[in-house]
Design an enzyme around this catalytic site. Structure first.
Site: not given
Length: 473
Positions: A267, A269, A443-445
């Protein structure tokens, strides 16, 4: 003895490679491990050494042609008696390097009384899932007094072929598909390629002579494979402009697959920060004018790279990866800094190992060497793997900002935009200053908004006041 050498899997699980350039010609004498060709893999151009010493008798692929792993690459007259078994390939299409290492392939290698195969340089393990080759069935003369040379082999295994039948015409899989689409019999087409290889041009020439065209997916093909005749139109549709088709292969094919995998896995951002880099540009200009540093090419990219490494110490979450199988976040102890490089063959991202431990001058030298190697097409596969975080310099194309896509397996990538002289608030007044926009995708994780923002702000602080770097070391 004439030995055919099949294209090996170069240790990357490849199924095909493109011939970039031949280093030899028919009639040349080569030594063991002499470089004979430049081969483009999915990641980079590599040099292919010869497994034999002898005279080149045939090159089975032209420059720019893509061939399958296991297909014949070239033939070499080794000068050995023709009665000895050939170690170049057996009925399975196994290359000499793989045949000499049964433990790596899990199969028993065929041994003979001949001398053992030479130790080759640069070949990886054989791809067990690659194309297979079968022995060509050849009837021996009734009263043959001399030893019979080993039978040549076909390009691919076809279970439908019975023993004793003639070998199918030599061609590549895309050419065979084109012939099927056009309803042409390859046996009726004369090949103009090396050793009678039927090329795409041969098929298209034969098709133009008969007025055939490929069947459209929307038009069911008849028994002959030809498209059904279209219904007459009241008015002829507008013709489309002439088009040029470029095969998707090599580095571009690998890059496209990697970017799609990254975009639909991590994901993304993206955050933006415009920075007054006037003091950084002054620093770069002063270092370039210093005669004592004439051997070093310090650029804004080198300063940004150093700022990134310093900022990563305060926010280690950006220098990490997501381990899906183990369900763990892995933080790296050091920075292997990837630098995106645009080349004639596509985008590559080689990395600088241990970039966080380098001085500004060492980073500048490493970036210069990396760029020269990439432009020459000599980036090694090893330098394209193991990166932990990357930079892409879109400013060299006059672009201010963008939303870069992560390299698969990395948590962040920084895009640096063009440096522009613009009006800016400086010490309470409006002045012309040199500005740069930074774009950070993460990576928003692995990285939350606060961590990504702090990392980007730290980079901006160093570029705004390079002396601030002393407080972060």
């Amino acid at each position: 003895m004439i030995r055919d050498f099949p294209l090996p899997d170069l240790g990357e699980g490849l199924t095909e490679s493109e011939i970039v350039a031949w280093r030899v010609a028919v009639g040349d004498r080569v030594e063991l491990n002499q470089i004979v060709a430049d081969i483009e893999t999915a990641k980079a151009v590599v040099e292919l050494p010869s497994p034999y010493a002898g005279v080149i008798t045939a090159l089975h692929a032209a420059e720019g042609e893509t061939i399958d792993v296991g297909a014949p690459l070239f033939s070499c007259d080794t000068g050995e008696p023709s009665g000895e078994p050939s170690g170049a390939s057996d009925a399975t299409g196994q290359a000499p390097a793989a045949a000499a290492a049964p433990a790596a392939t899990g199969e028993a290698a065929v041994q003979s009384d001949a001398a053992p195969e030479p130790n080759l340089v640069g070949y990886g393990a054989r791809d067990e899932g690659g194309p297979k080759r079968r022995a060509r069935s050849v009837a021996a003369p009734a009263a043959a007094a001399a030893p019979v040379a080993p039978a040549p082999v076909a390009l691919e295994h076809d279970p439908a072929d019975a023993a004793g039948l003639a070998e199918r015409p030599r061609s590549t899989p895309p050419v065979r598909k084109l012939a099927r689409d056009l309803g042409l019999d390859l046996a009726l087409i004369a090949g103009t390629g090396p050793r009678g290889l039927i090329t795409r041009d041969d098929v298209e020439h034969a098709a133009s002579a008969t007025g055939l065209k490929p069947a459209s997916p929307a038009e069911p093909a008849g028994p002959t494979g030809l498209a059904a005749a279209p219904e007459p139109l009241a008015t002829a549709p507008a013709s489309r402009p002439a088009e040029t088709r470029i095969p998707i292969k090599g580095v571009r094919k690998h890059t496209a697959a990697a970017m799609v995998r990254s975009a639909f896995t991590a994901p993304h951002v993206t955050e933006f920060l415009t920075v007054d880099v006037t003091e950084t540009m002054d620093l770069v200009r002063s270092l370039r004018e210093d005669r004592a540093l004439a051997a070093h090419r310090v650029t804004p990219l080198a300063v940004v790279a150093k700022a990134l490494c310093l900022a990563a110490r305060r926010t280690p979450e950006v220098n990490a990866r997501w381990d899906e199988d183990a369900q763990e976040i892995v933080h790296y102890a050091g920075v292997n800094l990837g630098i995106a490089a645009a080349t004639e063959r596509g985008l590559v991202v080689p990395n600088i190992p241990g970039a966080d431990a380098m001085t500004l001058l060492e980073l500048a030298d490493a970036i210069t060497a990396l760029a020269e190697t990439a432009r020459a097409g000599r980036t090694s596969p090893a330098s394209l793997s193991g990166g932990t975080i990357s930079i892409t310099n879109i400013g060299v194309f006059g672009i201010d900002a963008g939303t870069p896509i992560l390299n698969p397996g990395e948590a962040a990538i920084l895009a640096m935009g063009a440096v522009r002289r613009q009006p800016w608030e400086y010490r309470g007044e409006i002045a012309l200053r040199e500005l740069m926009t930074l774009s950070l995708s993460f990576d928003h994780r692995l990285v939350d908004g606060q961590q990504g923002s702090r990392f980007l702000a730290d980079i901006g602080a160093v570029l705004r006041e390079p002396g601030r770097a002393l407080t972060m070391m």
